[in-house]
Design an enzyme around this catalytic site. Structure first.
Site, PDB file in Angstrom:
ATOM      1  N   ARG A 174       0.840  -1.187   0.000  1.00 43.53           N
ATOM      2  CA  ARG A 174       0.000   0.000   0.000  1.00 43.53           C
ATOM      3  C   ARG A 174       0.884   1.249   0.000  1.00 43.53           C
ATOM      4  O   ARG A 174       1.997   1.226   0.520  1.00 43.53           O
ATOM      5  CB  ARG A 174      -0.910   0.025   1.230  1.00 43.53           C
ATOM      6  CG  ARG A 174      -1.811  -1.194   1.374  1.00 43.53           C
ATOM      7  CD  ARG A 174      -2.570  -1.140   2.683  1.00 43.53           C
ATOM      8  NE  ARG A 174      -3.463  -2.290   2.860  1.00 43.53           N
ATOM      9  CZ  ARG A 174      -3.106  -3.429   3.479  1.00 43.53           C
ATOM     10  NH1 ARG A 174      -1.883  -3.560   3.986  1.00 43.53           N
ATOM     11  NH2 ARG A 174      -3.969  -4.428   3.599  1.00 43.53           N
ATOM     12  N   LYS A 234      -1.180  -2.246   8.521  1.00 41.75           N
ATOM     13  CA  LYS A 234      -2.333  -1.805   9.303  1.00 41.75           C
ATOM     14  C   LYS A 234      -2.323  -2.452  10.683  1.00 41.75           C
ATOM     15  O   LYS A 234      -1.866  -3.575  10.857  1.00 41.75           O
ATOM     16  CB  LYS A 234      -3.625  -2.176   8.577  1.00 41.75           C
ATOM     17  CG  LYS A 234      -3.886  -1.373   7.303  1.00 41.75           C
ATOM     18  CD  LYS A 234      -5.228  -1.739   6.723  1.00 41.75           C
ATOM     19  CE  LYS A 234      -5.566  -0.873   5.516  1.00 41.75           C
ATOM     20  NZ  LYS A 234      -6.906  -1.206   4.968  1.00 41.75           N
ATOM     21  N   HIS A 263      -2.813   2.331  -5.914  1.00 41.62           N
ATOM     22  CA  HIS A 263      -3.578   1.106  -5.673  1.00 41.62           C
ATOM     23  C   HIS A 263      -3.707   0.271  -6.939  1.00 41.62           C
ATOM     24  O   HIS A 263      -3.843  -0.949  -6.866  1.00 41.62           O
ATOM     25  CB  HIS A 263      -4.954   1.439  -5.107  1.00 41.62           C
ATOM     26  CG  HIS A 263      -5.414   0.457  -4.080  1.00 41.62           C
ATOM     27  ND1 HIS A 263      -4.830   0.354  -2.829  1.00 41.62           N
ATOM     28  CD2 HIS A 263      -6.369  -0.505  -4.112  1.00 41.62           C
ATOM     29  CE1 HIS A 263      -5.426  -0.608  -2.139  1.00 41.62           C
ATOM     30  NE2 HIS A 263      -6.361  -1.135  -2.902  1.00 41.62           N
ATOM     31  N   ARG A 292      -0.959  -2.044  -6.997  1.00 43.10           N
ATOM     32  CA  ARG A 292      -1.210  -3.168  -6.080  1.00 43.10           C
ATOM     33  C   ARG A 292      -2.052  -4.251  -6.761  1.00 43.10           C
ATOM     34  O   ARG A 292      -1.720  -5.434  -6.699  1.00 43.10           O
ATOM     35  CB  ARG A 292      -1.928  -2.620  -4.840  1.00 43.10           C
ATOM     36  CG  ARG A 292      -2.225  -3.643  -3.736  1.00 43.10           C
ATOM     37  CD  ARG A 292      -2.673  -2.872  -2.507  1.00 43.10           C
ATOM     38  NE  ARG A 292      -3.275  -3.690  -1.459  1.00 43.10           N
ATOM     39  CZ  ARG A 292      -2.578  -4.348  -0.533  1.00 43.10           C
ATOM     40  NH1 ARG A 292      -1.270  -4.307  -0.528  1.00 43.10           N
ATOM     41  NH2 ARG A 292      -3.201  -5.040   0.408  1.00 43.10           N
ATOM     42  N   HIS A 302      -3.199  -8.806   3.679  1.00 44.95           N
ATOM     43  CA  HIS A 302      -4.642  -8.907   3.913  1.00 44.95           C
ATOM     44  C   HIS A 302      -4.903  -9.768   5.146  1.00 44.95           C
ATOM     45  O   HIS A 302      -4.281 -10.814   5.319  1.00 44.95           O
ATOM     46  CB  HIS A 302      -5.344  -9.533   2.702  1.00 44.95           C
ATOM     47  CG  HIS A 302      -5.476  -8.615   1.534  1.00 44.95           C
ATOM     48  ND1 HIS A 302      -6.138  -7.414   1.607  1.00 44.95           N
ATOM     49  CD2 HIS A 302      -5.027  -8.718   0.255  1.00 44.95           C
ATOM     50  CE1 HIS A 302      -6.093  -6.821   0.425  1.00 44.95           C
ATOM     51  NE2 HIS A 302      -5.431  -7.582  -0.405  1.00 44.95           N
ATOM     52  N   TYR A 304      -9.193 -11.872  -6.511  1.00 48.92           N
ATOM     53  CA  TYR A 304      -8.169 -11.800  -7.543  1.00 48.92           C
ATOM     54  C   TYR A 304      -8.138 -13.097  -8.355  1.00 48.92           C
ATOM     55  O   TYR A 304      -8.017 -13.069  -9.584  1.00 48.92           O
ATOM     56  CB  TYR A 304      -6.790 -11.570  -6.919  1.00 48.92           C
ATOM     57  CG  TYR A 304      -6.542 -10.175  -6.384  1.00 48.92           C
ATOM     58  CD1 TYR A 304      -6.896  -9.052  -7.110  1.00 48.92           C
ATOM     59  CD2 TYR A 304      -5.922  -9.984  -5.148  1.00 48.92           C
ATOM     60  CE1 TYR A 304      -6.656  -7.776  -6.625  1.00 48.92           C
ATOM     61  CE2 TYR A 304      -5.678  -8.714  -4.649  1.00 48.92           C
ATOM     62  CZ  TYR A 304      -6.048  -7.617  -5.389  1.00 48.92           C
ATOM     63  OH  TYR A 304      -5.803  -6.352  -4.907  1.00 48.92           O
TER      64      TYR A 304
END
Length: 297
Positions: free
Chosen positions: A149, A173, A240, A243, A266, A275
């Site tokens: 990210r 995150k 993004h 990504r 993730h 995906y």
């Protein structure tokens, strides 16, 4: 305990998560209160909440009466589910009925990716004979090689880079860290950038000409500018999209979803499964090593 008090406790409990995540939950739970208030419903005791009430007076009301988009509704539902899980864990409600609150099925969001020709065009734009051009070129290679990210990219320090091992420590995150691998071609590009970067005072990997850490907004704008210079019109030129592009070529090359989940950071497999659904039809055509740089540059 009222709903307003419960929200405060929950937000206090998640204060170690990223500011963006905290803000997202706060906005969603405030919307929960407001939607109920529009119907004259005030929750003075969270023990009075029921799955039926949340479905009828929150989820279905937002969909049928307010006409909100599925993505907006589902984001709010996720926050309410998180709140209910917290309240049950703390003993404030007898049952966690979050799983009984439905999501709204909406139109599938198209995931845009760059073509090989568009990637080549983008990478030709930075003037690598200048410091900023070489920095921008290296940064775009990093996004393409690792799929990290942009918020993670600008946080990378020199001490996070392990050239010999071919790994970068990423600060993701929720204060979670992970090691993301890179291959030989990117290693050589990164080494060249580090040599030109020199001993700037900042600990940041990517710096301005003044030696200060570059910002998320700065990177977003420079990538948009390179998109304009490359005359790319049919795809959103953003960090993004890099990504998504990395994920696409990883899947096309036969990469497995578990390692891709680790690389991308993730917390669940939902997005990587998406995906696979989108990009796995041509796996047999490109069953090679995942790195786009290794195969195409």
């Amino acid at each position: 305990m009222s709903l307003a008090e419960a929200k405060v406790l929950f937000l206090r409990d998640i204060r170690l998560l990223s500011q963006e995540t905290q803000r997202w939950h706060k906005e969603n739970l405030t919307a929960f209160e407001k939607v109920l208030a529009k119907q004259g419903i005030e929750i003075s005791d969270v023990g009075s909440l029921t799955a039926k009430m949340v479905k009828e007076n929150f989820v279905f009301y937002m969909s049928e009466e307010m006409g909100l988009m599925a993505n907006t509704i589902n984001g709010r539902v996720r926050s309410v589910r998180a709140l209910l899980k917290f309240l049950h864990g703390e003993g404030h409600i007898a049952k966690n009925f979050g799983a009984d609150i439905p999501m709204i099925k909406g139109e599938e969001v198209i995931i845009e990716t760059f073509s090989e020709e568009q990637i080549d065009a983008l990478l030709r734009q930075p003037n690598r004979h200048t410091f900023t051009g070489l920095r921008d070129y290296t940064l775009m290679l990093l996004l393409l090689e690792t799929g990290i990210r942009i918020s993670e990219c600008v946080k990378i320090d020199l001490t996070d880079v392990h050239l010999k091992e071919g790994q970068i420590r990423i600060h993701g995150k929720g204060a979670k860290q992970r090691l993301v691998p890179f291959q030989g071609k990117f290693r050589r590009a990164l080494q060249r950038y580090l040599e030109v970067r020199g001993p700037a005072e900042s600990e940041a990997l990517f710096v301005t000409v003044d030696g200060t850490r570059i910002s998320k907004r700065y990177v977003q704008e420079l990538i948009q500018d390179y998109g304009e210079m490359a005359h790319i019109r049919d795809v959103r030129v953003s960090p993004h999209t890099f990504r998504h592009t990395m994920a696409k070529y990883y899947i096309l090359a036969g990469g497995d979803i578990f390692s891709l989940q680790k690389i991308l950071g993730h917390s669940t497999l939902d997005m990587v499964r998406r995906y696979v659904e989108l990009f796995s039809t041509d796996v047999q055509m490109q069953h090679r090593k995942f790195s786009f740089l290794e195969n195409h540059m």
